[in-house]
Design a protein around this motif. Structure first.
Motif, PDB file in Angstrom:
ATOM      1  N   UNK A  49      -4.776   5.516  -5.511  1.00 15.84           N
ATOM      2  CA  UNK A  49      -6.064   5.777  -5.025  1.00 15.84           C
ATOM      3  C   UNK A  49      -5.689   7.779  -4.054  1.00 15.84           C
ATOM      4  N   UNK A  50      -6.509   7.822  -3.442  1.00 14.40           N
ATOM      5  CA  UNK A  50      -6.357   9.407  -3.791  1.00 14.40           C
ATOM      6  C   UNK A  50      -5.338  10.044  -2.516  1.00 14.40           C
ATOM      7  N   UNK A  51      -5.888   9.514  -1.629  1.00 15.63           N
ATOM      8  CA  UNK A  51      -4.360   9.229  -1.071  1.00 15.63           C
ATOM      9  C   UNK A  51      -2.963   8.901  -0.958  1.00 15.63           C
ATOM     10  N   UNK A  52      -2.952   8.074  -2.233  1.00 12.41           N
ATOM     11  CA  UNK A  52      -1.372   7.262  -2.712  1.00 12.41           C
ATOM     12  C   UNK A  52      -0.925   8.576  -3.305  1.00 12.41           C
ATOM     13  N   UNK A  53      -2.258   8.911  -4.429  1.00 10.91           N
ATOM     14  CA  UNK A  53      -1.443   9.536  -5.699  1.00 10.91           C
ATOM     15  C   UNK A  53      -0.404  11.068  -5.245  1.00 10.91           C
ATOM     16  N   UNK A  84      10.944  -9.050   3.034  1.00 10.92           N
ATOM     17  CA  UNK A  84      10.310 -10.580   2.944  1.00 10.92           C
ATOM     18  C   UNK A  84       8.973 -10.333   3.484  1.00 10.92           C
ATOM     19  N   UNK A  85       8.679 -11.263   3.630  1.00  7.55           N
ATOM     20  CA  UNK A  85       7.327 -11.569   4.380  1.00  7.55           C
ATOM     21  C   UNK A  85       6.097 -11.036   3.146  1.00  7.55           C
ATOM     22  N   UNK A  86       5.258 -10.570   3.892  1.00  7.94           N
ATOM     23  CA  UNK A  86       4.080 -10.257   3.247  1.00  7.94           C
ATOM     24  C   UNK A  86       3.402  -8.898   3.823  1.00  7.94           C
ATOM     25  N   UNK A  87       2.527  -8.363   2.640  1.00  3.23           N
ATOM     26  CA  UNK A  87       1.804  -6.817   3.942  1.00  3.23           C
ATOM     27  C   UNK A  87       0.563  -6.435   3.034  1.00  3.23           C
ATOM     28  N   UNK A  88      -0.742  -6.419   3.692  1.00  4.60           N
ATOM     29  CA  UNK A  88      -1.813  -6.125   3.170  1.00  4.60           C
ATOM     30  C   UNK A  88      -1.940  -4.601   2.104  1.00  4.60           C
ATOM     31  N   UNK A  89      -2.420  -4.833   1.209  1.00  2.00           N
ATOM     32  CA  UNK A  89      -2.824  -4.134   0.254  1.00  2.00           C
ATOM     33  C   UNK A  89      -4.676  -4.048  -0.493  1.00  2.00           C
ATOM     34  N   UNK A  90      -4.264  -2.922  -0.972  1.00  2.00           N
ATOM     35  CA  UNK A  90      -5.988  -2.528  -1.007  1.00  2.00           C
ATOM     36  C   UNK A  90      -6.610  -4.233  -1.864  1.00  2.00           C
ATOM     37  N   UNK A  91      -5.954  -4.871  -2.092  1.00  4.06           N
ATOM     38  CA  UNK A  91      -5.878  -6.189  -2.788  1.00  4.06           C
ATOM     39  C   UNK A  91      -6.250  -7.159  -2.623  1.00  4.06           C
ATOM     40  N   UNK A  92      -5.913  -6.964  -1.164  1.00  2.00           N
ATOM     41  CA  UNK A  92      -5.394  -7.962  -0.147  1.00  2.00           C
ATOM     42  C   UNK A  92      -4.002  -8.435   0.872  1.00  2.00           C
ATOM     43  N   UNK A  93      -3.570  -9.464   0.511  1.00  2.00           N
ATOM     44  CA  UNK A  93      -2.506 -10.038   1.127  1.00  2.00           C
ATOM     45  C   UNK A  93      -1.184 -10.288  -0.123  1.00  2.00           C
ATOM     46  N   UNK A  97       9.149  -8.819  -2.325  1.00  2.00           N
ATOM     47  CA  UNK A  97       8.655  -7.200  -2.836  1.00  2.00           C
ATOM     48  C   UNK A  97       7.275  -7.645  -3.651  1.00  2.00           C
ATOM     49  N   UNK A  98       6.621  -6.695  -3.576  1.00  2.00           N
ATOM     50  CA  UNK A  98       4.776  -6.313  -4.320  1.00  2.00           C
ATOM     51  C   UNK A  98       5.561  -6.611  -5.711  1.00  2.00           C
ATOM     52  N   UNK A  99       4.521  -6.490  -6.239  1.00  2.00           N
ATOM     53  CA  UNK A  99       4.658  -7.177  -7.382  1.00  2.00           C
ATOM     54  C   UNK A  99       4.673  -6.573  -9.075  1.00  2.00           C
ATOM     55  N   UNK A 100       4.484  -4.827  -8.142  1.00  4.53           N
ATOM     56  CA  UNK A 100       4.898  -4.006  -9.312  1.00  4.53           C
ATOM     57  C   UNK A 100       6.609  -3.566  -9.072  1.00  4.53           C
ATOM     58  N   UNK A 120      11.323  -1.752  -0.269  1.00  6.67           N
ATOM     59  CA  UNK A 120      11.399  -1.069  -0.957  1.00  6.67           C
ATOM     60  C   UNK A 120       9.873  -1.189  -1.561  1.00  6.67           C
ATOM     61  N   UNK A 121       9.435   0.210  -1.694  1.00  2.00           N
ATOM     62  CA  UNK A 121       8.093  -0.345  -2.164  1.00  2.00           C
ATOM     63  C   UNK A 121       7.870   0.370  -4.008  1.00  2.00           C
ATOM     64  N   UNK A 122       6.493   0.191  -4.403  1.00  2.00           N
ATOM     65  CA  UNK A 122       6.368   0.765  -5.881  1.00  2.00           C
ATOM     66  C   UNK A 122       7.239   2.063  -6.131  1.00  2.00           C
TER      67      UNK A 122
END
Length: 322
Positions: A49-53, A84-93, A97-100, A120-122
């Motif tokens: 995504x533009x901002x993410x990039x 731990x837990x969960x976070x919102x992403x552009x693909x939903x909750x 850690x995130x899949x990536x 820890x983010x991707x």
């Protein structure tokens, strides 16, 4: 949205050293590979995504420029608390850690918590997986400086800070584990075989070499040897299998003895050159100019590689004696 080739073009056009440029491209490549695996897609189709990039470019390039400015030659990290837990992403909750992130941290020691948040983010995982040569307790070194960065999010019983300790090796020969990959090529075009070496080095190999050899039935062939960090071994083995005619790659873990080393920058008539300074067992030091920066300065000035390299060595020697 930006694809990897758009980001690569931005990095290639930036006023960066060869080492930072190469490192940033490697980190982005790993990040794109992980995202492609998550989405069942290909690296070419992954978009940021533009901002993410923009954020990722600043985070990744900024980290590498900072390490270079500090003269850091080796990066190590503790076991990573991923949250731990969960976070919102552009693909939903999605889970933490995130899949990536989980793909990028395969082979890295991690632990959950200590808070319900994404620690820890991707992007962070891609940086750490590319930069860190070892994870675990603090190594033996002389501590020189400390940096602390605080996040904006507040946790009730957990300081949201990242601490960086910068220091220097103890001056004695150290040893650590490295992975060694080997395969024999008896039906490979020599030009194609030679081309795999820079590809492997750009992908993070510590060293790579081709050795002429005689194989079964008297056939001439190549023995490909790759030395890399254990965490990188599976990825680099897959690269060898994808880019050569090899049907298998052997892996072993060897112990490597190393001299402590650091990066210094010297001023020459051809510009600033990075010099790797190794400390020998007797306490004396040896300086080796970084070849890629010597090559760039040689191309800019029109002077020979030898002339530029010797100028950098002389500049270091006069500085170290003065």
């Amino acid at each position: 949205h930006r694809h990897l080739h758009h980001i690569a073009a931005i990095i290639e056009a930036a006023d960066l050293s060869a080492a930072v440029r190469s490192g940033a491209l490697t980190v982005f490549q790993r990040l794109a590979e992980a995202e492609a695996q998550v989405h069942g897609s290909t690296v070419a189709k992954v978009h940021f995504h533009e901002v993410g990039a923009v954020d990722a470019i600043v985070d990744i390039v900024g980290s590498l420029v900072g390490l270079e400015a500090l003269g850091v030659d080796r990066v190590e990290a503790s076991t990573l608390p991923v949250g731990g837990g969960s976070v919102m992403s552009e693909h939903g909750r999605i889970p933490v850690p995130a899949p990536a992130t989980t793909i990028l941290l395969q082979g890295v020691p991690i632990k959950g918590g200590p808070v319900e948040a994404e620690l820890v983010t991707p992007t962070g995982a891609a940086l750490l997986a590319t930069l860190c040569k070892r994870f675990g307790p603090l190594p033996d070194f002389t501590l020189h400086s400390i940096g602390v960065g605080a996040g904006t999010r507040e946790f009730p019983e957990h300081p949201n800070v990242l601490r960086v300790l910068v220091g220097e090796g103890t001056g004695t020969v150290t040893h650590r584990s490295v992975a060694v990959l080997e395969t024999a090529l008896d039906d490979e075009n020599p030009q194609f075989a030679a081309a795999i070496i820079p590809t492997l080095l750009a992908a993070g190999a510590l060293d790579a070499m081709l050795v002429p050899t005689t194989m079964k039935k008297g056939r001439a062939g190549w023995w490909l040897v790759v030395v890399c960090e254990p965490l990188d071994s599976e990825r680099l083995a897959a690269l060898v299998l994808a880019r050569t005619t090899a049907l298998g790659v052997r892996r072993r873990i060897d112990e490597r003895f190393e001299l402590p080393r650091r990066i210094e920058h010297v001023e020459t008539a051809f510009g600033t050159i990075a010099v790797k300074v190794a400390t020998l067992p007797d306490g004396s030091q040896r300086a080796i100019p970084e070849f890629e920066e010597v090559r760039e300065a040689s191309e800019r000035s029109g002077k020979s590689l030898r002339e530029v390299s010797e100028a950098a060595t002389r500049a270091w020697e006069s500085g170290s004696n003065g």
